[in-house]
Enzyme design. Sequence first.
Site, PDB file in Angstrom:
ATOM      1  N   GLU A  15       9.632 -54.232  40.585  1.00 40.18           N
ATOM      2  CA  GLU A  15      10.038 -53.182  39.653  1.00 40.18           C
ATOM      3  C   GLU A  15      10.335 -51.969  40.511  1.00 40.18           C
ATOM      4  OE1 GLU A  15       7.257 -51.077  37.032  1.00 40.18           O
ATOM      5  OE2 GLU A  15       9.015 -49.899  37.564  1.00 40.18           O
ATOM      6  N   CYS A  47       7.931 -44.639  36.363  1.00 40.17           N
ATOM      7  CA  CYS A  47       9.179 -45.405  36.439  1.00 40.17           C
ATOM      8  C   CYS A  47       9.994 -45.207  35.171  1.00 40.17           C
ATOM      9  CB  CYS A  47       8.866 -46.870  36.655  1.00 40.17           C
ATOM     10  SG  CYS A  47       7.380 -47.384  35.824  1.00 40.17           S
TER      11      CYS A  47
END
Length: 525
Positions: free
Chosen positions: A265, A302
């Site tokens: 990720e 994120c």
Amino acid sequence: MTLQGSLLIGQQAVTGSEAEIYAINPATGEALAPNYRGGNHVEVDKACQLAEAAFDHYRETSLETRARFLETIAEEIEAVGEALTERGVAETGLPQARLEGERGRTCGQLRLFASVVRAGEWLDLRHDPAMPERQPLPRTDLRQRHIALGPVAVFGASNFPLAFSVAGGDTASALAAGCPVVVKGHSAHPGTSELVGRAIQRAVAKCDLPDGVFSLLFGSGNEIGQALVANPHIKAVGFTGSRRGGTALMATAHARPDPIPVYAEMSSINPVFLLPEALKARGDKIAEGFVGSLNMGAGQFCTNPGLVIGIKSAELDAFVTAAGEAVKGSAAQTMLTPGIHDAYQNGVSTLASKSNVKEIARGQTGDSPHGCQPGLFVASASDFLTDEDLQSEVFGATALVIECRDSDEMQRIAEHLEGQLTATLQMDDGDLESARQLLPTLERKAGRILANGWPTGVEVCHAMVHGGPYPATSDSRTTSVGSAAIYRFLRPVCYQNLPAGLLPEALQDNNPFNVSRLVDGKREG
Ligand code: NAP
């Protein structure tokens, strides 16, 4: 407990032999004892061999044993008490309340996966009974279940010292699937990592599991991180961090004689589309919500909303003014590491120096040596469409507003976006048609689509998708948050015509695990 500065290999505490790493308190710049001597390929080999030796036993533990193990890890983490959150605060500069919340999320995740393991649906049991009389050809007995992939390498993330680190989502989902885990601890919070690592060690011993179910290594990514991903015993990788780090690990994994999956990720700017009616009705409120989300955790999420897209109008101007005022009044918050702070400063300076970008506001500077001064910038849609730099993630509390001429140009911006973790629509009833037009594009671009919310604050639940096309992640078919994350570490095996005495227990006719099965194409149970 006193931190030892050790690598944890199975039940052993081992002192490494490579360069030392140590945490720095980002709020003060002070180095924090103890130092951790890094491991090298010798420790990587040891940990991976132990993991391999534990694999066949661990993957066939009963659902109850494995669920209890996950719950015991949660109990052991809680038992560490204040020492864990205090060390976490010192190593990350995050507030105490955030560390407490993250500990709750970490233990909640472990317990969620315990319930998933017990329910057994992830086994995905299927049975197509034999049809000896079928014409023109008979069918033989066929059964399927999912088994664990093998030992998994997990890279602790810098921005979630508990919930995405040593006992975080990747570790919890891999252990739930039946995979031993070798963690490469993040060099920014080794003390927090050791405390959690020792809690897992105790849980392994209490549950009478083989030593190799868990190991924790410290050291440089280029040394042990690369060696781990290249190690033949490792069968999958979980990673959260930079695009550069994630793609380097993907290259190593794919270059192996037996390539393995990497669930990385990496980078996402989480576009927010301001649709005209919503902007007209409540532009000020949206500006307030947006800046709150932008500043959360100094923007080090994120899912931070780094890109806002609207149609040029008096209402968009008013939104930019209101958001700019809120940014100006925003306090600087300490960033996680000196390196992340430097990267943020460079990213903001690059944006500010571009002739096609206008600076709207900068926040306060504060006293911290690594404070994040928030920022807000504006660029035109035509420049965004031709300048790839404007899509670069600036990890921290800075966002870029894109002004479009009309809804067609907004649609072109959506089409031009790289893969994202999230895409948000700020919309009212009158915006339904515009939203409907954007939706198919956003589905192709993002893992999660939100209406009238903010992307920060990711619920850990069954329906969550924290994933998305590259570069948001390396594999858009999965999620790294929520119970579906278990499927990353499983693979199907089909058993054709095996006698009952050889079949795994889960696949016996009497369904001893009592979980739902697909029998001859029909769902049972
Ligand atoms: P990072 O530099 O990617 O490091 C993450 C982990 O991967 C560390 O353990 C690191 O080891 C290891 N690593 C990095 N490059 C490697 C390589 N080539 N081979 C093997 N291992 C490697 O990420 P970070 O330290 O967390 O933060 C740096 C930047 O990453 C941030 O400024 C931000 O831009 C981005 N970031 C993004 C997210 C997100 O969710 N989008 C989250 C965190 C960070 P070392 O111990 O040697 O460093």
